[in-house]
Write a protein that holds these residues in place. Sequence first.
Motif, short mmCIF file in Angstrom:
data_model
loop_
_atom_site.label_atom_id
_atom_site.label_comp_id
_atom_site.label_asym_id
_atom_site.label_seq_id
_atom_site.Cartn_x
_atom_site.Cartn_y
_atom_site.Cartn_z
N UNK A 186 46.56 67.30 -14.00
CA UNK A 186 45.54 66.49 -15.30
C UNK A 186 45.27 65.80 -15.54
N UNK A 187 45.71 64.95 -14.31
CA UNK A 187 43.90 62.94 -14.77
C UNK A 187 42.69 63.82 -14.48
N UNK A 188 42.18 64.94 -13.39
CA UNK A 188 40.98 65.32 -13.15
C UNK A 188 40.29 66.26 -13.90
N UNK A 189 38.67 65.91 -13.94
CA UNK A 189 38.00 66.92 -14.76
C UNK A 189 38.32 68.54 -14.51
N UNK A 190 39.61 68.76 -13.32
CA UNK A 190 39.30 70.06 -13.13
C UNK A 190 40.32 70.51 -14.42
N UNK A 207 33.22 67.94 -20.47
CA UNK A 207 34.16 67.96 -21.30
C UNK A 207 35.90 67.20 -21.89
N UNK A 208 34.76 65.82 -22.20
CA UNK A 208 36.85 65.28 -21.98
C UNK A 208 36.95 64.76 -21.14
N UNK A 209 35.81 64.48 -20.23
CA UNK A 209 35.32 62.88 -19.29
C UNK A 209 34.78 61.97 -18.90
#
Length: 506
Positions: A186-190, A207-209
Amino acid sequence: MITKGYIKQLFLFFLLAMVVVILFASQEKPFVTASEDTAETVNENDQLADKLDEILRHESLEGTSTSVSVREANTGEQLYARSGDERLHPASNMKLLTGAAAMETLGPDYRFTTEMLTDGNINGNALQGNLYLKGKGDPTLMKGDLDQFAKELKDQGINVIQGDLVGDDSWYDDVRLSLDLNWSDEPYYTGAQVSALSLSPNEDYDAGTVIVEVYPADKAGSKPDVSVTPATDYVTIVNEAKTVPAGEKKDISIERQHGTNDILIEGTIPVDGTRSRSWVSVWEPTGYALDVFKKSLEENGIKLTGNSDVTKGVAPKDATVLASRKSMTLEELFIPFMKLSNNGHGEILAKEMGKVVHGEGSWDKGIDVIEDVAADLGVDRDTILLRDGSGMSHKNMIPSNELTKFLAAVQDKSWFPAFEHSLPVAGAPERLVGGTLRYRMTSSPAQDNVVAKTGSLTGVSTLSGYVTSQDGTELVFSIMLNNYLGNSDTSIEDSIATTLAKHEFQ
């Protein structure tokens, strides 16, 4: 003594044997001896099977689950299968199904929309009312687009907004993470959260990073320098790293703390070291987009005077559209989506299909659309389990035989050229051509020939796509390796794909 009765029985048996011989001779010859051509074809398939079986006997596959399927592309004829009906996890090969469903239901010319609206009126240099930023799923929205919105307000003579800046993400539901996403992803762009209103930091469109970069300080003992792109107060940098003398080891960790927007930076970076960079997901991306938009307004000299300043809500149905922005086409978006295996795009497309087809921007409705399109393309829906749009779920299941059946069927679609063009190309060095295959199969005959989607999760590695054999036979293939330990052994997949490229059927 030979009796008359015995001779009679012997004669009857002889007659019966003759009848059987005559009846058998009158039947068509069995398939295996039908003709020289048929025998050659069977022999060639046997030769291919021998080659592939030999590869799959590699010791690295001991204890794994392996499913391999190969078909003739134009006819769909099965040429080889190893546990082809066994359901395995596809990883990012799931994007093949999501992508096809999006092309079929939305179309290659489809564009996402973002709107700037108001429920008030313009009076002189003031907008008397709230300013709404309404997202409709666009993963390509960037800081420059918000700057353009602010400029358009400025061009209308607006210097003051006598109301709140409101983010409207109601186009999709408020479920941010797919059901099976691992907590550790969850903390990563993936594993970025999905919102109808979000922002991407650069042209990879994650998106969202935000992009966090760590540079060494000028002298050892000081904290490293840190930058965030785009600039935003929505995240908080907690810098506990240290610059160390030249020549020492670089070991930098950049990770957002779960449930917060605190990004913790730890470790060491030498004075002469290179930067460390990471794409970090944000918690609740709607607020992130609003914070950056507020900065755009301020940079253009536009002041907010509302009570809440920045908040989340839903634009009234009769709100006035002040400006809107269209994304690139779906066909264009498919390049970063498929080439770079962008997980966020897969999840956004799933929700967008749910919204467009069923009026609900949710994973459940989006997956219903994906399953329906897959079934229309010949996939047996009774033998698959789909749980997300990207393939991050370890509960997605599909047999390789179904994937090759699907890959053969999509060739008849008008959008197939765009779909195929978006797949990674083996050994092609350009990042947005070779994509996730640019460093694999870098020599002939596989280079620039194998066009396929990669997939990788812990214990899962997959490769499915298209290749042309040495004699010009077009093939579709799917290779799925599950339950291995250690690093992904993509050499097995590459060896199979290269063998298909080398093989001659004639």
